[in-house]
Design a protein around this motif. Structure first.
Motif, PDB file in Angstrom:
ATOM      1  N   THR A 163     -69.225 -50.559  81.194  1.00  0.00           N
ATOM      2  CA  THR A 163     -69.510 -51.999  81.170  1.00  0.00           C
ATOM      3  C   THR A 163     -68.237 -52.795  81.409  1.00  0.00           C
ATOM      4  OG1 THR A 163     -71.359 -51.654  79.636  1.00  0.00           O
ATOM      5  CG2 THR A 163     -70.430 -53.875  79.767  1.00  0.00           C
ATOM      6  N   TRP A 164     -67.163 -52.420  80.721  1.00  0.00           N
ATOM      7  CA  TRP A 164     -65.894 -53.118  80.930  1.00  0.00           C
ATOM      8  C   TRP A 164     -65.394 -52.942  82.355  1.00  0.00           C
ATOM      9  CZ3 TRP A 164     -63.893 -57.001  78.726  1.00  0.00           C
ATOM     10  CH2 TRP A 164     -64.061 -57.240  77.361  1.00  0.00           C
ATOM     11  N   ASN A 165     -65.571 -51.746  82.922  1.00  0.00           N
ATOM     12  CA  ASN A 165     -65.062 -51.494  84.268  1.00  0.00           C
ATOM     13  C   ASN A 165     -65.780 -52.327  85.324  1.00  0.00           C
ATOM     14  OD1 ASN A 165     -63.025 -49.832  85.603  1.00  0.00           O
ATOM     15  ND2 ASN A 165     -64.748 -48.978  86.751  1.00  0.00           N
ATOM     16  N   GLY A 166     -66.984 -52.753  85.019  1.00  0.00           N
ATOM     17  CA  GLY A 166     -67.714 -53.624  85.940  1.00  0.00           C
ATOM     18  C   GLY A 166     -67.569 -55.099  85.627  1.00  0.00           C
ATOM     19  N   SER A 167     -66.731 -55.436  84.660  1.00  0.00           N
ATOM     20  CA  SER A 167     -66.610 -56.827  84.213  1.00  0.00           C
ATOM     21  C   SER A 167     -65.716 -57.649  85.127  1.00  0.00           C
ATOM     22  CB  SER A 167     -66.048 -56.870  82.786  1.00  0.00           C
ATOM     23  OG  SER A 167     -64.681 -56.467  82.778  1.00  0.00           O
ATOM     24  N   GLU A 168     -65.866 -58.950  85.032  1.00  0.00           N
ATOM     25  CA  GLU A 168     -65.016 -59.867  85.795  1.00  0.00           C
ATOM     26  C   GLU A 168     -63.568 -59.768  85.342  1.00  0.00           C
ATOM     27  OE1 GLU A 168     -64.369 -63.104  88.625  1.00  0.00           O
ATOM     28  OE2 GLU A 168     -65.776 -61.451  88.357  1.00  0.00           O
ATOM     29  N   ALA A 169     -63.353 -59.561  84.042  1.00  0.00           N
ATOM     30  CA  ALA A 169     -61.985 -59.450  83.532  1.00  0.00           C
ATOM     31  C   ALA A 169     -61.260 -58.276  84.179  1.00  0.00           C
ATOM     32  CB  ALA A 169     -62.002 -59.287  82.010  1.00  0.00           C
ATOM     33  N   THR A 170     -61.928 -57.126  84.276  1.00  0.00           N
ATOM     34  CA  THR A 170     -61.302 -55.953  84.899  1.00  0.00           C
ATOM     35  C   THR A 170     -61.123 -56.159  86.391  1.00  0.00           C
ATOM     36  OG1 THR A 170     -62.170 -54.434  83.222  1.00  0.00           O
ATOM     37  CG2 THR A 170     -61.583 -53.485  85.359  1.00  0.00           C
ATOM     38  N   ARG A 171     -62.114 -56.736  87.046  1.00  0.00           N
ATOM     39  CA  ARG A 171     -62.006 -56.952  88.493  1.00  0.00           C
ATOM     40  C   ARG A 171     -60.786 -57.817  88.822  1.00  0.00           C
ATOM     41  NH1 ARG A 171     -62.613 -60.503  92.182  1.00  0.00           N
ATOM     42  NH2 ARG A 171     -63.300 -62.129  90.728  1.00  0.00           N
ATOM     43  N   VAL A 172     -60.609 -58.903  88.083  1.00  0.00           N
ATOM     44  CA  VAL A 172     -59.493 -59.811  88.372  1.00  0.00           C
ATOM     45  C   VAL A 172     -58.171 -59.143  87.971  1.00  0.00           C
ATOM     46  CG1 VAL A 172     -58.469 -62.055  87.856  1.00  0.00           C
ATOM     47  CG2 VAL A 172     -60.944 -61.848  88.154  1.00  0.00           C
TER      48      VAL A 172
END
Length: 447
Positions: A388-397
């Motif tokens: 879930t975290w790996n697909g998050s906006e926070a991780t993407r940015v």
């Protein structure tokens, strides 16, 4: 009139060191490269660890040397071999384990250590690894390994037993290098086996690795959220963790914000980019643009990166630091080399995790394994919280900016490549750098 010579900078000393080693100071450099690291810097001198390494020297012991350079006179002292004598090995093993040395031989080295395999008189089935570590605090490392072994399921995150040497903390303060003794775990290193595994075996192994990563990410950290090296100290009967300045990349810190950490990491990457040799064509295209952006655009890092989890990480937990079962090669028997342990955003392990999905390559971005999408799905599917975290906006940015630092500096491109190979060698560097400069390089970028 006497002209005072300016004190030598670290970059100047590093250049002089490389030239000295390539001159044949420690042996013929033909077909080899120079590896080096800074051991100590004072107002009067730099102390370096240097070696000549062949491109494919995996698993082979490497002779390393201590080289001192006077900052004022710029004189380079004769290289001194780094080694442990038989007497030093015997004394260390007896003090730490109570066993008597029977025989020793050079063993596979880490990037920052000289290693020996040791057998003992008392039991032919017991062997130890003795490492002379020229980076890192051995006492802290031993305590960290002991703490992790006590709080994490060893079937998920197995570590070799560590044996502390009485008085080693003070000895390391004096000589700058520390001895560490661990149990020898028999078995192949994963990076020699994993590329040849079947796809089915790779799926099993990456799931096991995912669980091992998750286990480190769940280790309790100090209450204050800081990014930097994770250090351990003994406080009575307890082992207490603290976060200090980053040592792996010499970023400084510790950092109270993810954005400050990213800024320091990118600035460090720019320094490495400037020093990189043999990439003049790439530098002509990007160096000035990147330099201008780093000077004026770093305020554009979006605030959402502060949401990314900051966790405990083994900063180099790739297949090259994983020992497998000799009989069941998908089973992890030990994860070794806990030299760099940090409190850091989990996604700063991006390159290490990508080693599970890509072949090794000199340009730092190898071809994906067959069905790499299934390998990624198996890895993240084994740890749903982190998927879930790996697909998050926070991780993407976060990864936009982290990969900008990661791929900013291109690797030296060999001569004689075909047109297609030449174009593809820096393809990922160009894609990542152009992408971030295009998105955030104008005054109208995100804030």
């Amino acid at each position: 009139m006497t002209v005072l010579q300016s004190s030598m900078s670290q970059d100047e000393a590093a250049s002089a060191l490389v030239a000295h080693i390539f001159s044949g100071a420690i042996g013929s450099p033909e077909g080899k490269g120079v590896s080096y690291s800074l051991l100590e810097a004072t107002n009067s001198a730099f102390s370096w660890i240097a070696a000549l390494e062949e491109e494919d020297s995996t698993g082979q012991p490497i002779d390393r040397y201590l080289v001192d350079i006077d900052r004022v006179s710029r004189k380079i002292q004769p290289p001194m071999p780094i080694a442990l004598s038989e007497a030093e090995l015997e004394e260390a093993v007896l003090a730490a384990t109570g066993h008597h040395l029977k025989a020793s031989s050079r063993f596979t080295d880490g990037a920052f250590s000289i290693s020996y395999k040791v057998s003992i008189e008392e039991d032919p089935d017991i062997q130890y690894v003795v490492q002379l570590r020229h980076h890192g605090n051995v006492t802290s490392m031993n305590l960290l390994m002991s703490l992790i072994s006590s709080v994490v399921d060893p079937s998920i995150l197995p570590l070799p037993t560590v044996y502390s040497i009485p008085g080693e903390k003070q000895r390391q303060k004096i000589i700058g290098m520390g001895r560490q003794i661990t149990q020898l775990i028999p078995g192949p290193i994963a990076n020699s086996v994993y590329p040849r595994m079947s796809h089915k075996e790779k799926l099993v192994f990456v799931r096991n690795m995912a669980l091992a990563f998750q286990a480190t990410w769940h280790i309790p950290l100090p209450k204050e959220r800081l990014i930097g090296e994770l250090c351990a100290a003994q406080a009575g009967d307890c082992i207490v963790l603290s976060v200090g300045p980053d040592r792996q990349y010499s970023l400084g810190g510790p950092f109270a914000s993810v954005r400050d950490y990213l800024r320091a990491y990118i600035c460090s990457s720019l320094d490495a980019f400037k020093r990189q040799q043999g990439i003049d064509e790439y530098k002509a295209r990007f160096l000035q643009r990147v330099t201008d952006f780093v000077k004026g655009g770093m305020h554009n890092i979006p605030a959402i990166v502060e949401d990314i989890p900051v966790v405990a990480i083994h900063s180099d937990m790739g297949p090259h630091n994983v020992i497998l079962s000799p009989t069941t090669p998908t089973d992890i028997k030990a994860i070794i080399d806990w030299e760099f342990v940090a409190s850091a955003p989990y996604a700063s392990l991006h390159r290490v995790i990508e080693m599970l999905f890509r072949e090794s390559a000199p340009n730092g971005f190898g071809t994906e394994y067959a069905h790499a999408d299934e390998l990624r799905d198996a890895f993240w599917g084994a740890i749903p919280e982190w998927r879930t975290w790996n697909g998050s906006e926070a991780t993407r940015v976060f990864l936009e900016w982290f990969r900008f630092g990661l791929f900013m500096k291109a690797e030296w491109r060999p001569d004689g490549l075909s047109g297609e190979e030449k174009e593809g060698y820096w393809k990922e560097n160009v894609r990542v750098v152009e992408g971030l400069l295009g998105k955030y390089g104008s005054p109208h970028g995100a804030s």
